[in-house]
Design an enzyme around this catalytic site. Structure first.
Site, PDB file in Angstrom:
ATOM      1  N   ARG A 104     -26.691  56.628  -0.114  1.00 35.31           N
ATOM      2  CA  ARG A 104     -25.782  56.135   0.930  1.00 35.31           C
ATOM      3  C   ARG A 104     -26.561  55.663   2.166  1.00 35.31           C
ATOM      4  O   ARG A 104     -26.164  54.701   2.832  1.00 35.31           O
ATOM      5  CB  ARG A 104     -24.723  57.188   1.259  1.00 35.31           C
ATOM      6  CG  ARG A 104     -23.711  57.304   0.096  1.00 35.31           C
ATOM      7  CD  ARG A 104     -22.621  58.319   0.370  1.00 35.31           C
ATOM      8  NE  ARG A 104     -21.716  57.964   1.441  1.00 35.31           N
ATOM      9  CZ  ARG A 104     -20.638  57.205   1.310  1.00 35.31           C
ATOM     10  NH1 ARG A 104     -20.330  56.662   0.129  1.00 35.31           N
ATOM     11  NH2 ARG A 104     -19.857  56.972   2.336  1.00 35.31           N
TER      12      ARG A 104
ATOM     13  N   HIS B 144     -21.763  50.244  -4.137  1.00 31.76           N
ATOM     14  CA  HIS B 144     -21.003  51.491  -4.021  1.00 31.76           C
ATOM     15  C   HIS B 144     -21.939  52.668  -4.238  1.00 31.76           C
ATOM     16  O   HIS B 144     -22.874  52.568  -5.031  1.00 31.76           O
ATOM     17  CB  HIS B 144     -19.894  51.529  -5.080  1.00 31.76           C
ATOM     18  CG  HIS B 144     -19.294  52.901  -5.259  1.00 31.76           C
ATOM     19  ND1 HIS B 144     -18.274  53.367  -4.471  1.00 31.76           N
ATOM     20  CD2 HIS B 144     -19.624  53.919  -6.099  1.00 31.76           C
ATOM     21  CE1 HIS B 144     -17.991  54.619  -4.835  1.00 31.76           C
ATOM     22  NE2 HIS B 144     -18.789  54.971  -5.822  1.00 31.76           N
TER      23      HIS B 144
ATOM     24  N   THR C 240     -20.263  51.346   5.689  1.00 36.04           N
ATOM     25  CA  THR C 240     -19.283  50.570   4.924  1.00 36.04           C
ATOM     26  C   THR C 240     -19.158  49.148   5.468  1.00 36.04           C
ATOM     27  O   THR C 240     -19.155  48.180   4.708  1.00 36.04           O
ATOM     28  CB  THR C 240     -17.901  51.263   4.996  1.00 36.04           C
ATOM     29  OG1 THR C 240     -18.070  52.641   4.681  1.00 36.04           O
ATOM     30  CG2 THR C 240     -16.919  50.625   4.022  1.00 36.04           C
TER      31      THR C 240
ATOM     32  N   ARG D 276     -26.446  46.792   2.947  1.00 31.94           N
ATOM     33  CA  ARG D 276     -25.250  46.129   3.478  1.00 31.94           C
ATOM     34  C   ARG D 276     -25.574  45.282   4.699  1.00 31.94           C
ATOM     35  O   ARG D 276     -25.015  44.192   4.874  1.00 31.94           O
ATOM     36  CB  ARG D 276     -24.169  47.171   3.758  1.00 31.94           C
ATOM     37  CG  ARG D 276     -23.509  47.666   2.454  1.00 31.94           C
ATOM     38  CD  ARG D 276     -22.705  48.915   2.661  1.00 31.94           C
ATOM     39  NE  ARG D 276     -21.870  49.240   1.501  1.00 31.94           N
ATOM     40  CZ  ARG D 276     -21.226  50.384   1.362  1.00 31.94           C
ATOM     41  NH1 ARG D 276     -21.325  51.313   2.300  1.00 31.94           N
ATOM     42  NH2 ARG D 276     -20.477  50.615   0.302  1.00 31.94           N
TER      43      ARG D 276
ATOM     44  N   TYR E 294     -10.692  53.847  -7.983  1.00 31.99           N
ATOM     45  CA  TYR E 294     -10.473  54.014  -6.541  1.00 31.99           C
ATOM     46  C   TYR E 294      -9.159  54.757  -6.239  1.00 31.99           C
ATOM     47  O   TYR E 294      -8.596  54.575  -5.163  1.00 31.99           O
ATOM     48  CB  TYR E 294     -10.480  52.655  -5.848  1.00 31.99           C
ATOM     49  CG  TYR E 294     -11.874  52.139  -5.517  1.00 31.99           C
ATOM     50  CD1 TYR E 294     -12.733  52.866  -4.677  1.00 31.99           C
ATOM     51  CD2 TYR E 294     -12.327  50.929  -6.015  1.00 31.99           C
ATOM     52  CE1 TYR E 294     -14.005  52.396  -4.361  1.00 31.99           C
ATOM     53  CE2 TYR E 294     -13.606  50.447  -5.699  1.00 31.99           C
ATOM     54  CZ  TYR E 294     -14.425  51.187  -4.866  1.00 31.99           C
ATOM     55  OH  TYR E 294     -15.688  50.724  -4.546  1.00 31.99           O
TER      56      TYR E 294
ATOM     57  N   PHE F 297      -5.884  48.717   2.273  1.00 34.89           N
ATOM     58  CA  PHE F 297      -6.767  47.770   1.595  1.00 34.89           C
ATOM     59  C   PHE F 297      -6.861  48.005   0.085  1.00 34.89           C
ATOM     60  O   PHE F 297      -7.647  47.337  -0.597  1.00 34.89           O
ATOM     61  CB  PHE F 297      -8.173  47.796   2.228  1.00 34.89           C
ATOM     62  CG  PHE F 297      -8.835  49.156   2.236  1.00 34.89           C
ATOM     63  CD1 PHE F 297      -9.497  49.636   1.115  1.00 34.89           C
ATOM     64  CD2 PHE F 297      -8.790  49.954   3.382  1.00 34.89           C
ATOM     65  CE1 PHE F 297     -10.124  50.878   1.124  1.00 34.89           C
ATOM     66  CE2 PHE F 297      -9.419  51.205   3.388  1.00 34.89           C
ATOM     67  CZ  PHE F 297     -10.076  51.664   2.258  1.00 34.89           C
TER      68      PHE F 297
HETATM   69  P1  ATP Z   1     -18.020  52.926  -1.434  1.00 33.62           P
HETATM   70  O1  ATP Z   1     -16.974  53.951  -1.762  1.00 33.62           O
HETATM   71  O2  ATP Z   1     -17.767  51.582  -2.069  1.00 33.62           O
HETATM   72  O3  ATP Z   1     -19.409  53.412  -1.691  1.00 33.62           O
HETATM   73  P2  ATP Z   1     -17.780  53.652   1.317  1.00 33.62           P
HETATM   74  O4  ATP Z   1     -17.790  55.066   0.823  1.00 33.62           O
HETATM   75  O5  ATP Z   1     -18.763  53.259   2.367  1.00 33.62           O
HETATM   76  O6  ATP Z   1     -17.992  52.644   0.118  1.00 33.62           O
HETATM   77  P3  ATP Z   1     -14.904  53.865   1.427  1.00 33.62           P
HETATM   78  O7  ATP Z   1     -14.251  54.320   2.680  1.00 33.62           O
HETATM   79  O8  ATP Z   1     -15.025  54.828   0.288  1.00 33.62           O
HETATM   80  O9  ATP Z   1     -16.344  53.268   1.813  1.00 33.62           O
HETATM   81  O10 ATP Z   1     -14.158  52.566   0.936  1.00 33.62           O
HETATM   82  C1  ATP Z   1     -14.335  52.095  -0.393  1.00 33.62           C
HETATM   83  C2  ATP Z   1     -14.500  50.602  -0.369  1.00 33.62           C
HETATM   84  O11 ATP Z   1     -13.283  50.017   0.082  1.00 33.62           O
HETATM   85  C3  ATP Z   1     -15.549  50.076   0.616  1.00 33.62           C
HETATM   86  O12 ATP Z   1     -16.866  50.088   0.104  1.00 33.62           O
HETATM   87  C4  ATP Z   1     -15.065  48.675   0.841  1.00 33.62           C
HETATM   88  O13 ATP Z   1     -15.425  47.816  -0.266  1.00 33.62           O
HETATM   89  C5  ATP Z   1     -13.555  48.853   0.833  1.00 33.62           C
HETATM   90  N1  ATP Z   1     -13.028  49.070   2.193  1.00 33.62           N
HETATM   91  C6  ATP Z   1     -13.190  50.168   2.983  1.00 33.62           C
HETATM   92  N2  ATP Z   1     -12.558  50.040   4.159  1.00 33.62           N
HETATM   93  C7  ATP Z   1     -11.979  48.809   4.123  1.00 33.62           C
HETATM   94  C8  ATP Z   1     -11.178  48.061   5.025  1.00 33.62           C
HETATM   95  N3  ATP Z   1     -10.825  48.557   6.225  1.00 33.62           N
HETATM   96  N4  ATP Z   1     -10.768  46.831   4.644  1.00 33.62           N
HETATM   97  C9  ATP Z   1     -11.106  46.314   3.439  1.00 33.62           C
HETATM   98  N5  ATP Z   1     -11.846  46.972   2.523  1.00 33.62           N
HETATM   99  C10 ATP Z   1     -12.283  48.195   2.857  1.00 33.62           C
HETATM  100 MG    MG Z   2     -16.518  55.718  -0.772  1.00 35.45          MG
END
Ligand code: ATP
Ligand code: MG
Length: 141
Positions: free
Chosen positions: A85, A115, A91, A102, A49, A57
């Protein structure tokens, strides 16, 4: 054909949703071409990540992602990145559309079951983070 990386996150594994997540992808015509179960270290979760390093976060997210085993997989299909997706949903489960993984199963914006890579470049990086070339297979037909 397009490849993407998906992960059943620790909450999804704990809720016995590995099969349900895979079933939804396969039903949409997306094939599994690599699959394993791993328990990441904190450092490995932080590496995965890294793009989120500056986000508030980041620490909580990477602690969550190494709180138990996860199931990374490589998926292949037409428009696989977007399709996966769409099947996952937004998310935040509160914003996720009905019938998405989700919406149906996630507890929070962090503990959101699954993910999926968000583009071709991230898919390539994320696939190589978990799988060697010899661990990825070709499907017939
Ligand atoms: P992923 O990357 O897991 O497929 P995503 O692309 O929908 O999910 P991202 O913005 O890439 O979301 O964020 C990665 C991950 O970080 C999210 O899936 C979630 O687990 C966590 N996350 C995102 N936003 C927040 C937040 N505001 N507070 C806590 N955790 C968060
Ligand atoms: Mg993501």
């Amino acid at each position: 054909m397009q490849r993407t990386l998906s992960i059943v996150k620790p909450d999804g594994v704990n809720k016995n949703l590995i099969g349900e997540v895979i079933r939804r992808f396969e039903k949409a015509g997306i094939g599994v071409i690599a699959l394993k179960m791993v328990h990441l270290t904190k450092k490995q979760a932080e590496g995965f990540y890294a793009v989120h390093r500056q986000r508030p976060f980041f620490d909580s997210l990477t602690t969550f992602m190494c709180s138990g085993p996860i199931v990374p997989m490589v998926l292949e299909g037409k428009d696989a990145i977007k399709k996966v997706r769409d099947i996952m949903g937004a998310t935040n489960p509160k914003d996720a559309a009905p019938g998405t993984i989700r919406k149906d199963f996630a507890d929070s914006i962090e503990s959101n079951i699954v993910h999926g890579s968000d583009g071709p470049d991230t898919a390539a990086f994320e696939i190589s983070y978990f799988f060697n070339a010899t661990e990825i297979f070709e499907l017939k037909g």
